[in-house]
Design a protein around this motif. Structure first.
Motif, mmCIF file in Angstrom:
data_model
loop_
_atom_site.group_PDB
_atom_site.id
_atom_site.type_symbol
_atom_site.label_atom_id
_atom_site.label_comp_id
_atom_site.label_asym_id
_atom_site.label_seq_id
_atom_site.Cartn_x
_atom_site.Cartn_y
_atom_site.Cartn_z
ATOM 1 N N MET A 1 0.829 -1.199 0.000
ATOM 2 C CA MET A 1 0.000 0.000 0.000
ATOM 3 C C MET A 1 0.867 1.254 0.000
ATOM 4 S SD MET A 1 -3.082 1.046 -0.104
ATOM 5 C CE MET A 1 -4.075 2.484 0.225
ATOM 6 N N ARG A 2 1.953 1.220 0.786
ATOM 7 C CA ARG A 2 2.851 2.370 0.839
ATOM 8 C C ARG A 2 3.516 2.597 -0.509
ATOM 9 N NH1 ARG A 2 7.056 2.419 5.644
ATOM 10 N NH2 ARG A 2 5.024 2.547 6.725
ATOM 11 N N ASP A 3 3.890 1.481 -1.175
ATOM 12 C CA ASP A 3 4.494 1.623 -2.503
ATOM 13 C C ASP A 3 3.510 2.211 -3.500
ATOM 14 O OD1 ASP A 3 6.816 0.574 -1.509
ATOM 15 O OD2 ASP A 3 6.377 -1.486 -2.163
ATOM 16 N N LEU A 4 2.212 1.835 -3.375
ATOM 17 C CA LEU A 4 1.200 2.385 -4.275
ATOM 18 C C LEU A 4 1.038 3.880 -4.061
ATOM 19 C CD1 LEU A 4 -1.002 1.910 -6.386
ATOM 20 C CD2 LEU A 4 -2.594 1.424 -4.510
ATOM 21 N N ILE A 5 1.048 4.296 -2.785
ATOM 22 C CA ILE A 5 0.902 5.714 -2.484
ATOM 23 C C ILE A 5 2.079 6.503 -3.016
ATOM 24 C CG2 ILE A 5 0.776 7.399 -0.599
ATOM 25 C CD1 ILE A 5 -0.774 5.341 0.995
ATOM 26 N N ARG A 6 3.297 5.901 -2.944
ATOM 27 C CA ARG A 6 4.498 6.586 -3.414
ATOM 28 C C ARG A 6 4.730 6.415 -4.906
ATOM 29 N NH1 ARG A 6 9.049 5.426 1.316
ATOM 30 N NH2 ARG A 6 7.954 6.543 3.003
ATOM 31 N N SER A 7 3.819 5.740 -5.602
ATOM 32 C CA SER A 7 3.981 5.517 -7.033
ATOM 33 C C SER A 7 4.046 6.848 -7.763
ATOM 34 C CB SER A 7 2.804 4.691 -7.578
ATOM 35 O OG SER A 7 2.799 4.707 -8.983
ATOM 36 N N PRO A 8 5.076 7.051 -8.631
ATOM 37 C CA PRO A 8 5.167 8.316 -9.383
ATOM 38 C C PRO A 8 3.934 8.579 -10.230
ATOM 39 C CG PRO A 8 7.220 7.073 -9.539
ATOM 40 C CD PRO A 8 6.218 6.163 -8.898
ATOM 41 N N ARG A 9 3.375 7.526 -10.838
ATOM 42 C CA ARG A 9 2.190 7.716 -11.683
ATOM 43 C C ARG A 9 1.010 8.196 -10.847
ATOM 44 N NH1 ARG A 9 0.473 6.275 -16.660
ATOM 45 N NH2 ARG A 9 -1.784 5.997 -16.921
ATOM 46 N N LEU A 10 0.827 7.589 -9.660
ATOM 47 C CA LEU A 10 -0.285 8.000 -8.806
ATOM 48 C C LEU A 10 -0.084 9.417 -8.316
ATOM 49 C CD1 LEU A 10 -2.910 7.201 -7.433
ATOM 50 C CD2 LEU A 10 -1.577 6.355 -5.496
ATOM 51 N N ARG A 11 1.136 9.769 -7.976
ATOM 52 C CA ARG A 11 1.421 11.126 -7.524
ATOM 53 C C ARG A 11 1.159 12.134 -8.632
ATOM 54 N NH1 ARG A 11 7.330 10.436 -6.017
ATOM 55 N NH2 ARG A 11 7.275 12.700 -6.277
ATOM 56 N N ALA A 12 1.480 11.776 -9.876
ATOM 57 C CA ALA A 12 1.255 12.690 -10.990
ATOM 58 C C ALA A 12 -0.227 12.834 -11.310
ATOM 59 C CB ALA A 12 2.016 12.196 -12.223
ATOM 60 N N LEU A 13 -1.006 11.787 -11.056
ATOM 61 C CA LEU A 13 -2.429 11.807 -11.381
ATOM 62 C C LEU A 13 -3.291 12.389 -10.268
ATOM 63 C CD1 LEU A 13 -2.999 8.357 -13.131
ATOM 64 C CD2 LEU A 13 -3.403 10.606 -14.137
ATOM 65 N N ALA A 14 -2.781 12.398 -9.034
ATOM 66 C CA ALA A 14 -3.628 12.682 -7.878
ATOM 67 C C ALA A 14 -4.322 14.036 -7.982
ATOM 68 C CB ALA A 14 -2.799 12.600 -6.601
ATOM 69 N N LEU A 15 -3.534 15.120 -8.093
ATOM 70 C CA LEU A 15 -4.139 16.448 -8.100
ATOM 71 C C LEU A 15 -4.987 16.698 -9.346
ATOM 72 C CD1 LEU A 15 -4.540 19.160 -6.783
ATOM 73 C CD2 LEU A 15 -2.391 19.944 -7.813
ATOM 74 N N PRO A 16 -4.495 16.423 -10.580
ATOM 75 C CA PRO A 16 -5.366 16.639 -11.746
ATOM 76 C C PRO A 16 -6.653 15.823 -11.701
ATOM 77 C CG PRO A 16 -3.095 16.335 -12.437
ATOM 78 C CD PRO A 16 -3.149 15.993 -10.995
ATOM 79 N N ALA A 17 -6.557 14.563 -11.272
ATOM 80 C CA ALA A 17 -7.750 13.724 -11.201
ATOM 81 C C ALA A 17 -8.729 14.266 -10.167
ATOM 82 C CB ALA A 17 -7.370 12.289 -10.869
ATOM 83 N N ALA A 18 -8.207 14.753 -9.030
ATOM 84 C CA ALA A 18 -9.083 15.319 -8.005
ATOM 85 C C ALA A 18 -9.794 16.566 -8.526
ATOM 86 C CB ALA A 18 -8.269 15.654 -6.753
ATOM 87 N N LEU A 19 -9.064 17.413 -9.262
ATOM 88 C CA LEU A 19 -9.690 18.624 -9.809
ATOM 89 C C LEU A 19 -10.745 18.289 -10.853
ATOM 90 C CD1 LEU A 19 -6.606 21.000 -10.141
ATOM 91 C CD2 LEU A 19 -8.366 20.985 -8.369
ATOM 92 N N VAL A 20 -10.482 17.273 -11.691
ATOM 93 C CA VAL A 20 -11.469 16.860 -12.684
ATOM 94 C C VAL A 20 -12.714 16.310 -11.986
ATOM 95 C CG1 VAL A 20 -11.945 15.221 -14.547
ATOM 96 C CG2 VAL A 20 -9.792 16.475 -14.508
ATOM 97 N N ALA A 21 -12.514 15.502 -10.939
ATOM 98 C CA ALA A 21 -13.652 14.966 -10.200
ATOM 99 C C ALA A 21 -14.477 16.093 -9.581
ATOM 100 C CB ALA A 21 -13.166 14.000 -9.125
#
Length: 270
Positions: A1-21
Motif C-alpha cells: 500500500m505504501r508503494d502504491l501511495i508513493r507511485s510516481p504515476r499515482l502522484r502525478a495523477l492525484a491532483l489533476p484527477a481530483a480537480l477533474v472529479a
C-alpha cells in the motif's frame, strides 16, 4: 500500500484527477452558478495544459512559468477539441466538452521518467498547496456570491407583442371573404413591463383610412393581457391589404397586415 501511495504515476495523477472529479461534481450536482463556475474552472483551465506540460517534459524548463504555460496550453487544447468537434459533428457542446477534454488529458499525466519518492517536506508542501487552493477557491466563491447579491442587477427590458388571434393566428396567405360582408378579426396584445391601458387598434385599407370606422379599444382580461375584436367591412377587390395599427393616443406601436381577396374573377384566384 505504501508503494502504491508513493507511485510516481499515482502522484502525478492525484491532483489533476481530483480537480477533474471536483469539476464534474460542480457541473452536474451544484445548483448555484457561481460556486459551479469556481469548481469547474481549475479542471478546465489548468488540468489539460498541466498534463501536456508533463507529457512533453517541459515542467523543469518552464520553472515558475509552468502554471501560466499550463493555462495557455489548456485554452489551446480546448479550442483544438472544439474545432475537431465542429468538423466531425457540426456543433460544439460547450457545456460539457471542456470537462471531457480534461478527463481525457489525464492519460498524459504520467511522468516521462520515474520520479524519486516524495520526501516528508515535499508531502507537507503538497498538502499545503492543496489546502491553500481549496481555501482560495472557497474565498473566491464567497466573494463572487456576495457581489452578485450586493451589486444592482440589470433590469430586463419589457416587450410588447401584437398578433392575430383565433383562426387568423395561422393564416398561411391570402384570406378569402365575401364582398360586402364583414370579417371579425381577433387580435391580442401581450406585454411584460408595459402598461396596456389606453391602447387602441385602427385599420386602414391599402394605406388609406376606412370610412365610418373608429379605433377599437383594447380590453384587458384577468391575466393582464389585452384583446380586441375588429369588425372589418370587405370591399370588392382582387387583393386588399388591411393594416392593423396598435397605438396609444396618436403614437403607433405595432403593425399587422392582412391580405384579403373578395373577387371571384379567374385572375384573382390565389
Amino acid at each position: 500500500m505504501r508503494d502504491l501511495i508513493r507511485s510516481p504515476r499515482l502522484r502525478a495523477l492525484a491532483l489533476p484527477a481530483a480537480l477533474v472529479a471536483v469539476g464534474f461534481v460542480g457541473r452536474y450536482a451544484v445548483p448555484w452558478p457561481v460556486l459551479r463556475a469556481v469548481l469547474v474552472a481549475p479542471a478546465v483551465l489548468w488540468v489539460p495544459g498541466h498534463c501536456v506540460v508533463g507529457a512533453l517534459g517541459l515542467r523543469a524548463a518552464a520553472g515558475r512559468w509552468s502554471a501560466p504555460l499550463a493555462v495557455l496550453l489548456s485554452i489551446i487544447v480546448t479550442i483544438a477539441a472544439a474545432l475537431v468537434s465542429y468538423a466531425g459533428f457540426g456543433y460544439v457542446p460547450l457545456g460539457t466538452m471542456p470537462l471531457w477534454v480534461s478527463l481525457g488529458s489525464l492519460l498524459l499525466a504520467a511522468p516521462r521518467a520515474p520520479a524519486p519518492a516524495a520526501t516528508p517536506r515535499e508531502t507537507v508542501r503538497a498538502l499545503g498547496f492543496g489546502t491553500a487552493f481549496g481555501a482560495g477557491a472557497l474565498a473566491v466563491a464567497a466573494l463572487v456570491a456576495g457581489l452578485v447579491h450586493v451589486l444592482p442587477s440589470q433590469q430586463q427590458p419589457g416587450y410588447l407583442a401584437f398578433s392575430f388571434g383565433g383562426d387568423f393566428a395561422d393564416v398561411p396567405g391570402v384570406v378569402r371573404a365575401q364582398a360586402g360582408g364583414m370579417l371579425d378579426i381577433p387580435v391580442s396584445v401581450t406585454g411584460s413591463g408595459q402598461d396596456l391601458s389606453g391602447l387602441t387598434v385602427s385599420v386602414a385599407r391599402d394605406g388609406k383610412p376606412i370610412a365610418n370606422t373608429d379605433p377599437v379599444p383594447v380590453l384587458i382580461d384577468a391575466s393582464g393581457q389585452g384583446y380586441a375584436h375588429v369588425q372589418l367591412p370587405i370591399a370588392t377587390a382582387c387583393i386588399s391589404r388591411y393594416s392593423f395599427t396598435l397605438q396609444h393616443d396618436a403614437t403607433s406601436l405595432r403593425l399587422l397586415d392582412l391580405y384579403v381577396t373578395s373577387s371571384s374573377s379567374a385572375g384573382c384566384h390565389v
